[in-house]
Motif scaffolding. Sequence first.
Motif, PDB file in Angstrom:
ATOM      1  N   UNK A 276     -13.695   0.141  -5.296  1.00 32.15           N
ATOM      2  CA  UNK A 276     -12.248   0.001  -5.178  1.00 32.15           C
ATOM      3  C   UNK A 276     -11.933  -0.771  -3.916  1.00 32.15           C
TER       4      UNK A 276
ATOM      5  N   UNK B 211      -4.967   3.073   5.998  1.00 32.26           N
ATOM      6  CA  UNK B 211      -4.044   3.827   5.147  1.00 32.26           C
ATOM      7  C   UNK B 211      -4.754   4.351   3.908  1.00 32.26           C
ATOM      8  N   UNK B 212      -5.509   3.457   3.312  1.00 26.75           N
ATOM      9  CA  UNK B 212      -6.186   3.828   2.079  1.00 26.75           C
ATOM     10  C   UNK B 212      -7.106   5.011   2.329  1.00 26.75           C
TER      11      UNK B 212
ATOM     12  N   UNK C  81      -6.027  -2.834  -7.539  1.00 24.96           N
ATOM     13  CA  UNK C  81      -7.145  -1.920  -7.299  1.00 24.96           C
ATOM     14  C   UNK C  81      -6.884  -0.967  -6.139  1.00 24.96           C
ATOM     15  N   UNK C  82      -5.843  -1.219  -5.373  1.00 26.73           N
ATOM     16  CA  UNK C  82      -5.546  -0.358  -4.231  1.00 26.73           C
ATOM     17  C   UNK C  82      -4.683   0.840  -4.609  1.00 26.73           C
TER      18      UNK C  82
ATOM     19  N   UNK D  33      -6.123  -6.368   5.969  1.00 24.48           N
ATOM     20  CA  UNK D  33      -7.121  -5.381   5.606  1.00 24.48           C
ATOM     21  C   UNK D  33      -7.342  -4.291   6.657  1.00 24.48           C
TER      22      UNK D  33
ATOM     23  N   UNK E 176       0.832  -1.212   0.000  1.00 21.16           N
ATOM     24  CA  UNK E 176       0.000   0.000   0.000  1.00 21.16           C
ATOM     25  C   UNK E 176       0.866   1.260   0.000  1.00 21.16           C
TER      26      UNK E 176
ATOM     27  N   UNK F 144      -4.810 -10.682   1.832  1.00 26.00           N
ATOM     28  CA  UNK F 144      -5.436  -9.376   1.783  1.00 26.00           C
ATOM     29  C   UNK F 144      -6.361  -9.172   2.977  1.00 26.00           C
TER      30      UNK F 144
ATOM     31  N   UNK G 215      -6.712   7.322   4.512  1.00 27.33           N
ATOM     32  CA  UNK G 215      -5.847   8.496   4.592  1.00 27.33           C
ATOM     33  C   UNK G 215      -5.454   8.984   3.198  1.00 27.33           C
ATOM     34  N   UNK G 216      -5.016   8.064   2.391  1.00 28.96           N
ATOM     35  CA  UNK G 216      -4.505   8.438   1.076  1.00 28.96           C
ATOM     36  C   UNK G 216      -5.617   9.022   0.193  1.00 28.96           C
ATOM     37  N   UNK G 217      -6.785   8.413   0.254  1.00 29.57           N
ATOM     38  CA  UNK G 217      -7.857   8.852  -0.626  1.00 29.57           C
ATOM     39  C   UNK G 217      -8.266  10.288  -0.317  1.00 29.57           C
TER      40      UNK G 217
ATOM     41  N   UNK H  63     -11.188  -4.911  -3.629  1.00 29.49           N
ATOM     42  CA  UNK H  63      -9.905  -5.253  -3.049  1.00 29.49           C
ATOM     43  C   UNK H  63     -10.088  -6.155  -1.837  1.00 29.49           C
TER      44      UNK H  63
ATOM     45  N   UNK I 271       1.412   4.173  -2.941  1.00 24.07           N
ATOM     46  CA  UNK I 271       1.129   5.586  -2.723  1.00 24.07           C
ATOM     47  C   UNK I 271       2.392   6.364  -2.372  1.00 24.07           C
TER      48      UNK I 271
ATOM     49  N   UNK J 142      -5.398  -2.909   8.711  1.00 26.05           N
ATOM     50  CA  UNK J 142      -4.341  -1.910   8.615  1.00 26.05           C
ATOM     51  C   UNK J 142      -4.431  -1.148   7.293  1.00 26.05           C
ATOM     52  N   UNK J 143      -4.587  -1.896   6.209  1.00 30.07           N
ATOM     53  CA  UNK J 143      -4.536  -1.285   4.887  1.00 30.07           C
ATOM     54  C   UNK J 143      -5.699  -0.352   4.620  1.00 30.07           C
TER      55      UNK J 143
ATOM     56  N   UNK K  36       2.433  10.119  -2.453  1.00 33.66           N
ATOM     57  CA  UNK K  36       1.467  10.870  -1.664  1.00 33.66           C
ATOM     58  C   UNK K  36       2.162  11.519  -0.468  1.00 33.66           C
TER      59      UNK K  36
END
Lengths: 250, 250
Positions: free
Chosen positions: B216, B198-199, A135-136, B192, A14, B188, B201-203, B220, A18, B194-195, A21
């Motif tokens: 998305x 993060x996702x 997709x991530x 998940x 992940x 995955x 945050x990033x989005x 995933x 990113x 944890x990820x 970012x």
Amino acid sequence: MIPGLGGKLPRSLIDLLWRDHPEAPTGGTRGPRARVSTGDVVDAAIRLADAHGLPAVTIRRLAEALEVSTMSIYTHVNSRDDLLVLMADATHGRMERSRFGRLGWRGRVQRVAESNLALLQAHPWLHEIDDDRTALGPGTIAKYDHELAALAPLDLAPVTCDAALTFLLDFVRASARALRPNPRSGELAQHWPEWSLRLETYLGEDFPLARTVGAAAGAAMGAAHSPSMAWDFGLARVLDALAALAPPRA
Amino acid sequence: MIPGLGGKLPRSLIDLLWRDHPEAPTGGTRGPRARVSTGDVVDAAIRLADAHGLPAVTIRRLAEALEVSTMSIYTHVNSRDDLLVLMADATHGRMERSRFGRLGWRGRVQRVAESNLALLQAHPWLHEIDDDRTALGPGTIAKYDHELAALAPLDLAPVTCDAALTFLLDFVRASARALRPNPRSGELAQHWPEWSLRLETYLGEDFPLARTVGAAAGAAMGAAHSPSMAWDFGLARVLDALAALAPPRA
DNA sequence: TATAACGCCGTACGTTGTACGACGTACATA
DNA sequence: TATGTACGTCGTACAACGTACGGCGTTATA
């Protein structure tokens, strides 16, 4: 953490996806400056794949191209599988995403189809990467967002919109796959004179339909055949199918 | 042929594919009787692939399963690549091909779709075999012939009929691929919690559409998600598309 | 009976991904 | 300024892969 044992945990996929970012972990600043970055590795891998196909993307060759030792690659990428995800996401991120402007939904759908076809023709190795984790990534998500926007005029429920996009992209992928020049076509063409004779013998009187349509032989031989026709046909069908869903006029 | 030099030429893939046909070359009768046949090798390979996936189909494991030495496998099959073609063709040949009877074209199309889905679910490794030469085999040709017959009521020109079938089967393949349980889903799901943070945050505020539709993340994570919905949606669209082609009533 | 064709197999080569641990560098802290 | 720790780099090594090559023994044919 127990001192004396090097704390190992590598940056997860992940974070690697990113990496550009602002919120992404940068990694400490100690030790020698990295001679190459994750981005460099991914770029080099993409260049290799574009030039010589995905099988040419080996850790060793990558290291050679970057003038680093083999094992150094693993400092920037956790595994070859992860690398493939990074490659796919990077190329997704670099797709041109121009505004749709006043284009009607048909024009938009066509444009999405064509740009995906172009993508897969520019990077045929994408066909060989099949990993949901793609997709991530930011590139893949941006692509997804953009393509959902293309379908907005159809005014579909969110889930339906997603399904419609999947339907469209699956068609494009399959067509692109068929369109792709087969690496084995050389060998096939070479043996064709001999093989077609045998096939003739074997077929005999059976399979009247298959013979009439002749695509079995045609497809195998890589003759003119249908793939480019299948594209036109399929795209028209996709448009028909979506039209049956759309508001009467848009 | 120069004596003293063993005349090497192996049975070509075509002949191996059609090994059960009366006209197929049997190979001389000298030497010790073969302890296994090409068919045995192919069957064992299919069993291995069904049980443990395509990567488990290695020449060595195959030999072990058949209680022969590693290199003996090459007496019955020219290469691993050829073996994959033989495997695919054999499973195509074993598909059930029941009569369509008085079924209308929609029913036929649906049946073709469902039996192909069943095929790919029973043998998910077929997704990983991508070799045009499969089209030369008796099983694949029989399948093709049978499926063309399904579309006969639509009364299309031969090329169009081929294109329509390709369109249908490409859809099925793509859907089956999405439906397939991902071997990586375990990993995955494990990461998940944890990820997903993060996702998130990033989005940030970006990608409004992607977030709304949420696919998305959904895709995933392997959540309920759409693949089974995509099947229903897609099949309906394919039927719509073909209906737009068909004679008014059939 | 001699010959040639054939199935079988042991050995060996090149290639792959990557685990492990050593080494040196550069920053953070004392 | 001295010390410790985090980090990048890399050499070696291993298991697994596909398969080329050549020898051996068996069997039907000449």
